[in-house]
Scaffold this motif. Sequence first.
Motif: not given
Lengths: 315, 295
Positions: A30-31, B105-106, B110-111, B115-119
């Motif tokens: 999944f990752t 957004a979904m 996720l964790k 994440k901040g980079f993609f946002r």
Amino acid sequence: MEGNLMLKKFDLAKIKTFLLGSRTSYGMVFTVVLYLLLLAIGFVYLYPLLFMFVTSMKSPTDLLNPMVQWVPTGVYLGNYEKAFRVLAYPTTLVSSILVSVLPSLITAAVCSLVGYGLARYRFTGKNIVFALILATFIIPAQNTVIPQMLTYKDLGLLGNIFALLLPAMFGQGYRSAIFILIFYQTFQSLPKVLEEAARLDGASDLKIFFQIALPAALPAFIISIIFSTVWYWNETYLTVIFLEGGIQTLPMQLAKFTQAYQNLYPPGMVNIFDRLNEAVKLAGTFLNILPLLVMYFVLQKWFVESVERSGVTGE
Amino acid sequence: MTERKPFRFRGIGLRTRENLYGYGFVFLWIIGFAVFTVVPLVQTFLFSLNQVTVTATGIDLLPVQWANYARALVTDPNFVQLLIEYAIETLVSVPIVIIFSMIIAMLLNLKFKFKGFFRTIFFLPVVITSGPVIQELTAQGATSVPGVTNTAAITEFLAQMPGYLRNPVEYLLTSFILILWFSGVQILIYLSSLQKIDKSVYEAASIDGASAWESFWKITLPSLSTTTIINAAYTIITLSHFSENKVIKYIYGQTYAVQGGIGYSSAMSFLYFFLLLLLLAVTFLVLSPRRERRR
């Protein structure tokens, strides 16, 4: 015998967990899929920017060479030199900054007043005021812009920054409705206790607003000012109508890039390498968004966390 | 009996006081709304009922009643065509923006690391999108799906299509990235409402044996319904106000054209506004929860 089987089963389960995940982790498969997906979409998203940046670095020979796609043969800054001159960069940059920062400061100040009034007082007709604020967000600019333009012409304000500042002073700036909602949500989410305590101590409403409510709403101010600045910077419909002939902003100058280029480098007068090509145009486009990119990467936390912080979505 | 009244109201009733201060704070906006929105709106409407000529001293009005509207809808060969294209393009773009921003957004909910980079990437277009920039990028072919539009097979495929289908498909192919670029704010709005869904609801559902797929349809989607309406409305309005919008450009061009003029462009502005409201109304009807529709 039995113990051995147990062990094998356990190993298998472990591998399965590693690949497919469990209640606490997502698992390898999944990752990997997640990252691949995000990277692919991210690439498509940034493709126009990559294309623009790479093309703007190409020399005229690179442009004509079909072998050169993504990696120019050398660092060539000639396009930027030309675009810099064509955009009259220092002047237009300064006026772009003025035209976007000044109205946004005023917008934030006025919208905080309006948002506070809506959040803290129960007055007759509040719902109507709310509906009208939303209506201002829907009404297209071209339904109101011509009479405004004619009035400004009579007042001699065309081509003057006051043509943008005046509406902002009365809460009618570009997308003011959104900022009013941001302040409304912010003030609503602030606890009333402090303000009530101050009122019992005899503080006037204005004093409460300025000394207690405003400092607590600092995040809303920052968000409103940066978004308003970005939107005013990128707005060209109103700026062209109100400012043309007086003030040139970067987007306005970019919109007539071809014409401005030919004034500086007349087509019949320059050699083939100095003719206008897409590399120069894209260099101009890049110079246009460069200040915004810098601002974005410095303040990115404020941008991407804005919606959560301001609670704009509401309940 | 005066001591019964709390001291802080200083003699005026609570109601009057709330009204006084409430309007005190909103006062500036109301004046502005009257001067910068209502008056120009009414004036534009009056212009639309007149033949307007700009003279050295001011403007001359010659009443023509609804002739400008009739001309826009019946005589003008371009305007209705542009309106139809605008409506189709909007109706094609809105579902794409909604579905795309919901998926992103979904994913971002996720964790995982970076994440901040993609946002940051997905919000970037909001900051740099302006009419002239988009115009340059589109002109250089940077906004189409990489490597798709110029393929011979695609060109052939498009040529085979009937006209009413070809335009939206062609629009989709040439402006696909552009449509995605209009999703930045919507992604953040979805993200913040996803974060507000109580995690324990998902846990309870999974203990009861619900699959992730079922949880999505039964928990996530219903919780996002209000947000979807907000996002759809936001998308429609930003697309309709965008300065590169063909209808807006046409109306703007006609304002200064010899045979057009202020009266005619005002009439077109109102027709366009009306269509925008119609599109918003349709979206609300389609997206409002089923229960309410059946009532």
